[in-house]
Design a protein around this motif. Sequence first.
Motif, PDB file in Angstrom:
ATOM      1  N   CYS A 257      82.157  -7.254  75.640  1.00 36.06           N
ATOM      2  CA  CYS A 257      83.033  -6.072  75.641  1.00 36.06           C
ATOM      3  C   CYS A 257      84.489  -6.514  75.464  1.00 36.06           C
ATOM      4  O   CYS A 257      85.010  -7.299  76.259  1.00 36.06           O
ATOM      5  N   CYS A 260      88.226  -2.489  74.444  1.00 34.71           N
ATOM      6  CA  CYS A 260      89.039  -1.719  73.481  1.00 34.71           C
ATOM      7  C   CYS A 260      89.114  -0.238  73.856  1.00 34.71           C
ATOM      8  O   CYS A 260      89.930   0.497  73.335  1.00 34.71           O
ATOM      9  N   LYS A 261      88.239   0.182  74.727  1.00 37.50           N
ATOM     10  CA  LYS A 261      88.191   1.572  75.230  1.00 37.50           C
ATOM     11  C   LYS A 261      87.876   2.603  74.141  1.00 37.50           C
ATOM     12  O   LYS A 261      88.100   3.810  74.315  1.00 37.50           O
ATOM     13  N   CYS A 263      84.922   3.442  73.270  1.00 34.82           N
ATOM     14  CA  CYS A 263      83.801   4.257  73.773  1.00 34.82           C
ATOM     15  C   CYS A 263      84.314   5.422  74.610  1.00 34.82           C
ATOM     16  O   CYS A 263      83.707   6.490  74.657  1.00 34.82           O
ATOM     17  N   CYS A 291      80.893   1.863  69.668  1.00 30.49           N
ATOM     18  CA  CYS A 291      80.848   0.468  70.128  1.00 30.49           C
ATOM     19  C   CYS A 291      80.201  -0.426  69.071  1.00 30.49           C
ATOM     20  O   CYS A 291      80.622  -1.577  68.879  1.00 30.49           O
TER      21      CYS A 291
HETATM   22  S1  SF4 Z   1      83.609   0.326  72.721  1.00 35.18           S
HETATM   23 FE1  SF4 Z   1      83.579   0.246  74.941  1.00 35.18          FE
HETATM   24  S2  SF4 Z   1      81.853  -1.056  75.476  1.00 35.18           S
HETATM   25 FE2  SF4 Z   1      82.282  -1.354  73.304  1.00 35.18          FE
HETATM   26  S3  SF4 Z   1      83.651  -3.099  73.255  1.00 35.18           S
HETATM   27 FE3  SF4 Z   1      84.986  -1.343  73.297  1.00 35.18          FE
HETATM   28  S4  SF4 Z   1      85.355  -0.989  75.488  1.00 35.18           S
HETATM   29 FE4  SF4 Z   1      83.644  -2.394  75.344  1.00 35.18          FE
END
Ligand code: SF4
Length: 453
Positions: A257, A260-261, A263, A291
């Motif tokens: 992970c 990156c936020k 999701c 993701c």
């Molecule tokens: S999308 Fe969410 S779970 Fe996937 S890498 Fe970014 S923060 Fe992590």
Amino acid sequence: MTKEKLDFRDYPINWNERGGRKWVYAKKPSGKWFNRRTIVSWILLLFWIAVPFIRVNGNPLILLDIANRKFIIFGAIFWAQDTFILALLMLSFVLFVVLFTVTFGRLWCGWTCPQTIFLEMVFRKIEYLIEGDYRERHKLDNSPWTTNKIVKKALKHTIFILISVAMTNVFLMWFIGSERWLEMIQEPITQNISGFAVMLLVSAFFYWVYSFFREQICTMVCPYGRMQGVLLDSKSIAVTYDYVRGEPRGGHGDGDCTDCKQCISVCPTGIDIRNGSQLECVNCSACIDQCNKIMHVTGKPPGLIRYASEAQIKGQQNSIWNARNRAYSVVLLLIFSFFVYTLVSRPVLETTILRTPGLLYQEQDSTLSNVYNIKIVNKTHDELPLELRVISHKGKIQMAGNTMLLKDQDMYESTFILFLPKSEVTSDKTKVEFGVFSNNELIETYKATFVGP
Ligand code: SF4
Ligand code: SF4
């Protein structure tokens, strides 16, 4: 868990510290799962619109005629007298939802619930089209009222109102049938004032839900969401973050992970799936798609967020077909079989004979008479000529009005007088038995009371 990590459980994600509304500006979803959901939602929307127009044996596929207490479900007609059979059908449906939820989590919410389909696949898509993606929307909402903003907002809300009115009319057809709906819209409004008022109220409600209340239906109102805590267990499949693979996040170790936020930004209820199973997650799979894009960019395998059970994330073997599902399946099978049995074995006629309220007996020479109300429901697909006879006593029946010719799946209501010789009336409340005949064949019997002196 640290205090910060537990904070998400302290207050609803779409409320601010003062208890006011915090708007969720969800990023426009895209990807494999979103495309699949789009196809499913269009099929369901088409089905919903088509249902009032589809005919089975001349009847609508589904009709929920509450005013006349007549329900048609996939061509089978249920009258008020069939409440028990309908209750069995409802019980089977509830058990099916429980079994489905235990096995596949909230798949219903993300893929088939009307609330999600209308919000995500209709209203939000129009919003993205007019106001742009989440950043543009946020900026527009926080900008002063310029001509551009007024035009965009007016256009969006006008379309929302029109869709809400259209939705109400389709729903109305589910309750009154497409033919009656067609008649109603051609009649002057003054002839259907109450129906028109209901239509306006329901349209206003839909507009308010999809324009303002939105995801709070799922996170605060829907009882199904509240049931997840008791229905889901570690073997249930749900949209799950693989914390074994993902942590430690943000480049502080080997975790995949990136923190990156993305999701969170794509989530229509604004939650962080990395906090684990949450009431607010409607299993829409938008975070899986988002993701996977990040995993593609960083060269990691997809599926950091995926459909999986808690047990699978921990690396344990997890069969979907476990003891809990088997137990629910057996109960469901038993109840559904009982429903089918009661449906196919229900009588072809349903007769109700009651003495007309407020009337006692009448006396004429050597006879006494009572007035009765009769209601007969024809559950066959044949037209039946019927005749009513008194079979327990030597009496005479005088029907009011028309002959008893019952169309298929129709209801007959009338009044009749039963004359009995005084010698046949043995008490002040004599039990009499009626027979309903068709072509001289006894179809059904019914017992009632004859009041005498
Ligand atoms: S999308 Fe969410 S779970 Fe996937 S890498 Fe970014 S923060 Fe992590
Ligand atoms: S956490 Fe993921 S699956 Fe759950 S509602 Fe948010 S985006 Fe949808």
